[in-house]
Design a protein around this motif. Structure first.
Motif: not given
Ligand code: AMP
Ligand code: GLY
Length: 417
Positions: A56-57, A80-89
């Motif tokens: 969320d941050f 997995d959680e970051f990528e689900k919402v389109g964040l680059k990690v």
């Protein structure tokens, strides 16, 4: 770019240090970070295992790239959680991080793809484990296949000790439910080979060696690492080529085949044994304290390299023509009981990089806040020069409750003679 580094120790301070030098980076955040990073990164008060709060941050603050330091959030599925919402990690998925979290998975993968490693069998039955130990003899290595807080590897010097270890792990279940891997004891110099990986792209970093034991001459208890150096002369370019071709690339491709593509740092803990280079373990992340000696030697922009790698573009990773050597200052008592809180002085008089591992600012002064406290880095054309610089800096740190090994780098310094 806005970059978020996840983690709080010396490894993350080194990542913050490199990110803050990147021409592509406008702001560095670190969660939770530590007080030594103040001025280089904005500290975010979220624990590194609170993966949903971190996601969320990153969303709210429009973070362009997140790099995950420690294993726990990776094995919890932060990527997995970051990528689900389109964040680059940058880091492996929960499935791919099994290469570190399950010894059985890593060993079976190596067997299937002919990656050189110690001979082994996996057991959940005490009697069958004992039969195998009788067949193999001692010394022999017993590894608990699960979370054991660094105490899960036992090198048993006698058959009796090996069987007692099996009894502890399989019958008494001192680490809880879990299988064990019983494996052949290997000898030879160990080295850490970290590669930045995305699928079949494997970009090698220069190798490093850490010092796991607490005392000079590699004596005493195992620790999280008491020092390290990078640029390892007794591992030559043939060894590196072999490790790349027969180990790191094979594993990267094997992970694709197995349906768990690896993206992140693939860390090979390798040993140059008389029977050739063999894998001791894999980690799914930057090594600590290897990162603290490898990253400062980079002659390229690591953030740019990682950002492009995630998009499937391979860049060349180049290193300065220098070696590095770093000394860990730990709290007296570590790795046993120790107390926090003592004030550390003299840091402002030091002109080499210091990566904070466990400090806290109290009333404007740094205090001890962990077992390993500071990582003091020396660099130079030779290991001797780097070692002198590191220990000169160590001598300026004023705190009665800190100790360090006095021989970091002895293997390479003796080798050069
Ligand atoms: P690991 O957690 O698997 O890296 O093991 C911790 C340490 O135990 C390694 O860094 C080695 O020093 C030692 N070790 C692990 N496996 C073996 C082996 N098969 N032979 C000799 N030493 C080993
Ligand atoms: N230095 C070993 C590790 O990071 O696990």
């Amino acid at each position: 770019m806005k970059v978020l580094i996840i983690g709080g120790g010396g490894r993350c301070h080194a990542l913050v240090y490199s990110a803050s030098k990147s021409k592509r980076v406008s702001k560095v955040f670190c969660a939770p970070g530590n007080d030594g990073m103040i001025g280089m990164a904005e500290l975010v008060k979220i624990s590194d295992s609170d993966i949903f709060a971190l996601r969320d941050f990153a969303l709210e603050n429009k973070i362009d790239l997140t790099i995950v330091g420690p294993e726990i959030p990776l094995s919890m599925g932060i990527v997995d959680e970051f990528e689900k919402v389109g964040l680059k990690v940058f880091g492996p998925s929960k499935l791919a991080s099994k290469i570190e979290s399950s010894k059985e998975f890593a060993k079976d993968l190596m067997k299937k793809y002919n990656v050189p490693t110690a001979e082994y069998e996996t057991f959940d039955n005490y009697q069958l484990a004992c039969n195998y130990i009788d067949k193999m003899g001692a010394p022999i290595v017993i590894k608990f296949d699960g979370l054991a807080y660094g105490k899960g590897v036992v090198i048993a010097n006698t058959v009796a000790e090996a069987k007692e270890t099996c009894d502890n792990m399989l019958v008494k279940k001192i680490f809880g439910e879990g299988k064990i891997v019983v494996e052949e004891f290997l000898t030879g110099p160990e080295f850490s080979f970290m590669c930045l990986v995305n699928g079949e792209i494997v970009l090698p970093l220069d190798i490093a060696q850490d010092h796991k034991r607490e005392g000079d001459g590699d004596t005493g208890l195992n620790t999280g690492g008491m020092g390290a150096y990078s640029g390892v002369p007794f591992i030559d370019s043939k060894d590196i080529d072999y490790s790349m071709e027969k180990i790191m690339k094979v594993v990267a491709n094997a992970m694709i085949n197995e349906g768990c593509l690896f993206k992140g740092v693939l860390y090979g803990g390798l040993m140059k044994s008389p029977k050739g280079i063999k894998v001791i373990e894999f980690n799914a992340r930057f090594g600590d304290p290897e990162t603290e000696v490898v990253l400062p030697r980079l002659d390229c922009d690591i953030i740019d390299v990682i950002d492009k790698l995630i998009d499937g573009v391979a860049s060349e990773i180049t290193f300065k023509d220098e070696v590095s050597l770093g000394v860990v200052m730990a709290t007296c008592g570590y790795p046993r009981d120790y107390s926090k809180g003592a004030v550390i002085e003299g840091l402002e008089d030091i002109d080499v990089p210091i990566f904070h591992m466990g400090t806290k600012l109290v009333d404007g002064k740094y205090t001890i806040n962990g077992g390993r406290v500071l990582f003091v880095l020396g660099r130079g054309k030779t290991f001797k020069e780097a070692q002198i610089k590191a220990y000169e800096a160590v001598s300026k740190v004023k705190c009665d409750n800190l100790y360090c090994r006095s021989d970091i780098g002895y293997q390479v310094i003796n080798y050069n003679k």
